[in-house]
Design a protein around this motif. Sequence first.
Motif, PDB file in Angstrom:
ATOM      1  N   PRO A  58       8.508 -35.049   6.650  1.00  0.00           N
ATOM      2  CA  PRO A  58       6.827 -34.958   6.297  1.00  0.00           C
ATOM      3  C   PRO A  58       6.420 -34.852   7.976  1.00  0.00           C
ATOM      4  O   PRO A  58       7.170 -35.526   8.538  1.00  0.00           O
ATOM      5  N   TYR A  60       3.286 -35.966   9.913  1.00  0.00           N
ATOM      6  CA  TYR A  60       2.233 -36.750   9.817  1.00  0.00           C
ATOM      7  C   TYR A  60       1.200 -36.368  10.659  1.00  0.00           C
ATOM      8  O   TYR A  60       1.406 -36.252  11.922  1.00  0.00           O
ATOM      9  N   ALA A  62      -1.655 -37.927  13.098  1.00  0.00           N
ATOM     10  CA  ALA A  62      -2.206 -39.216  13.321  1.00  0.00           C
ATOM     11  C   ALA A  62      -3.664 -39.315  13.379  1.00  0.00           C
ATOM     12  O   ALA A  62      -4.253 -40.309  12.913  1.00  0.00           O
ATOM     13  N   MET A  65      -4.872 -40.272  10.127  1.00  0.00           N
ATOM     14  CA  MET A  65      -4.738 -41.848   9.934  1.00  0.00           C
ATOM     15  C   MET A  65      -5.604 -42.796  10.575  1.00  0.00           C
ATOM     16  O   MET A  65      -5.353 -43.837  10.645  1.00  0.00           O
ATOM     17  N   PHE A  69      -5.997 -37.265  18.838  1.00  0.00           N
ATOM     18  CA  PHE A  69      -5.106 -36.777  19.762  1.00  0.00           C
ATOM     19  C   PHE A  69      -5.890 -35.860  20.826  1.00  0.00           C
ATOM     20  O   PHE A  69      -7.075 -35.155  20.186  1.00  0.00           O
ATOM     21  N   ALA A  95       1.736 -38.828  25.185  1.00  0.00           N
ATOM     22  CA  ALA A  95       2.873 -38.615  24.231  1.00  0.00           C
ATOM     23  C   ALA A  95       3.666 -37.625  24.792  1.00  0.00           C
ATOM     24  O   ALA A  95       4.965 -37.559  24.674  1.00  0.00           O
ATOM     25  N   ALA A 111      -2.531 -39.864  22.855  1.00  0.00           N
ATOM     26  CA  ALA A 111      -2.499 -40.156  21.171  1.00  0.00           C
ATOM     27  C   ALA A 111      -3.034 -41.685  21.155  1.00  0.00           C
ATOM     28  O   ALA A 111      -2.424 -42.749  21.859  1.00  0.00           O
ATOM     29  N   GLU A 113      -5.144 -44.942  19.026  1.00  0.00           N
ATOM     30  CA  GLU A 113      -5.778 -45.390  17.813  1.00  0.00           C
ATOM     31  C   GLU A 113      -7.138 -44.905  17.155  1.00  0.00           C
ATOM     32  O   GLU A 113      -7.252 -44.683  16.187  1.00  0.00           O
TER      33      GLU A 113
ATOM     34  N   ILE B   3      -5.069 -45.518   4.529  1.00  0.00           N
ATOM     35  CA  ILE B   3      -3.633 -45.610   4.051  1.00  0.00           C
ATOM     36  C   ILE B   3      -3.363 -47.289   4.123  1.00  0.00           C
ATOM     37  O   ILE B   3      -3.986 -47.920   4.830  1.00  0.00           O
ATOM     38  N   LEU B  10       6.252 -46.426   3.718  1.00  0.00           N
ATOM     39  CA  LEU B  10       6.556 -45.026   3.704  1.00  0.00           C
ATOM     40  C   LEU B  10       6.603 -44.005   4.718  1.00  0.00           C
ATOM     41  O   LEU B  10       7.744 -43.334   4.971  1.00  0.00           O
ATOM     42  N   ILE B  11       5.649 -44.275   5.602  1.00  0.00           N
ATOM     43  CA  ILE B  11       5.632 -43.299   6.777  1.00  0.00           C
ATOM     44  C   ILE B  11       6.748 -43.644   7.713  1.00  0.00           C
ATOM     45  O   ILE B  11       7.521 -42.630   8.289  1.00  0.00           O
ATOM     46  N   LEU B 155       5.695 -39.068  17.654  1.00  0.00           N
ATOM     47  CA  LEU B 155       4.794 -40.022  17.287  1.00  0.00           C
ATOM     48  C   LEU B 155       4.934 -41.363  16.951  1.00  0.00           C
ATOM     49  O   LEU B 155       6.073 -41.801  16.337  1.00  0.00           O
ATOM     50  N   ARG B 156       4.300 -42.361  17.607  1.00  0.00           N
ATOM     51  CA  ARG B 156       4.678 -43.679  17.291  1.00  0.00           C
ATOM     52  C   ARG B 156       3.447 -44.341  16.465  1.00  0.00           C
ATOM     53  O   ARG B 156       2.257 -44.187  16.656  1.00  0.00           O
ATOM     54  N   LEU B 157       3.653 -44.794  15.172  1.00  0.00           N
ATOM     55  CA  LEU B 157       2.704 -45.298  14.556  1.00  0.00           C
ATOM     56  C   LEU B 157       2.098 -46.675  14.889  1.00  0.00           C
ATOM     57  O   LEU B 157       2.950 -47.807  15.071  1.00  0.00           O
ATOM     58  N   GLY B 158       0.908 -46.929  14.965  1.00  0.00           N
ATOM     59  CA  GLY B 158       0.204 -48.122  15.463  1.00  0.00           C
ATOM     60  C   GLY B 158       0.467 -49.360  14.375  1.00  0.00           C
ATOM     61  O   GLY B 158       0.630 -48.949  13.292  1.00  0.00           O
ATOM     62  N   LYS B 159       0.389 -50.499  14.761  1.00  0.00           N
ATOM     63  CA  LYS B 159       0.481 -51.336  13.776  1.00  0.00           C
ATOM     64  C   LYS B 159      -0.680 -51.519  13.096  1.00  0.00           C
ATOM     65  O   LYS B 159      -1.875 -51.411  13.594  1.00  0.00           O
TER      66      LYS B 159
END
Lengths: 150, 160
Positions: A58, A60, A62, A65, A69, A95, A111, A113, B3, B10-11, B155-159
Amino acid sequence: MTALDDTDRRILNRLQEGFPITPHPFADVAAELGLEEDVLITRLARLKETRLITRFGPFYDAAAMGGAFCLCAMQVPEGDFDRVADLVNAHPEVAHNYERDHALNMWFVLATETEAGIGEVAKRIEAETGLTVLQFPKEHEFFIGFRVAA
Amino acid sequence: MSIDTTDRRLIEATQSGLPLVPEPYAAIAAGLGLDESEVMQRLQAMQDSGVIRRIAVAPNHYALGMVANGMTVWDVEDAVALNLGAQIGTLDFVSHCYLRPRALPDWPYNLFAMVHGKTRDEVATKRAEIRALLGDALRSDDILYSTRILKKTGLRLGKG
């Protein structure tokens, strides 16, 4: 260099378009391509091992979510380039960063939050470097596809 | 779409790739202590809402011999930019195409298209094809080759 045969090319081109979310997705794609499931899996594994594909899975977004970016560019004086690169790269929000052959010679992706985070990091980089950060947020993304020439 | 914690797990379990086994979603589910049907449902929901852009392969342009990579940039009239961007996006040598704001006076270009080829000559030929496609709508253009990768992280997923 590229040990790809016709079947590999068909697999690469088909799997850039998407992959089903079904109990036996490899069997489904294999049937479309006129292959056996185990042949498809074996070939994919080989393409990954030989690094002809960097990733399979997948992708994703960001932004979807809740993150943001933004492509940014700076015009960095030649003699100061490495020092500025270190300052920019030190931010975890950076990034990717590429040197490009243009007056705007440093191009990086931020990138963060939140949407507001982009402007905050850009401002910090401007304060640290004394240079202007141009922001090129994506307004529209067109179909992404890249075909392996047969 | 918002989410939840399970989506995030899952991600994390899938952002480096899907397992190459006949039932990949069942394998992921087993690793997370979930049902296969829940994993498939959640992936489908994330795909429907755009959190997952697509499930696909990413070819390694360099390993495939596409070692010349140019960022082509184009200044076209706003009224036709969406239509022309969509046409550029269908070209098989373009991997990414975006509409972005201009930064005048330094940067007049609003369409960005990454073009890949085996040599810079090949990229130049492809750039000419885009130029021909844009025709009279084109005001100016340029190409920027990358000369050095200064940083590259995934890509780093934030907490959450």
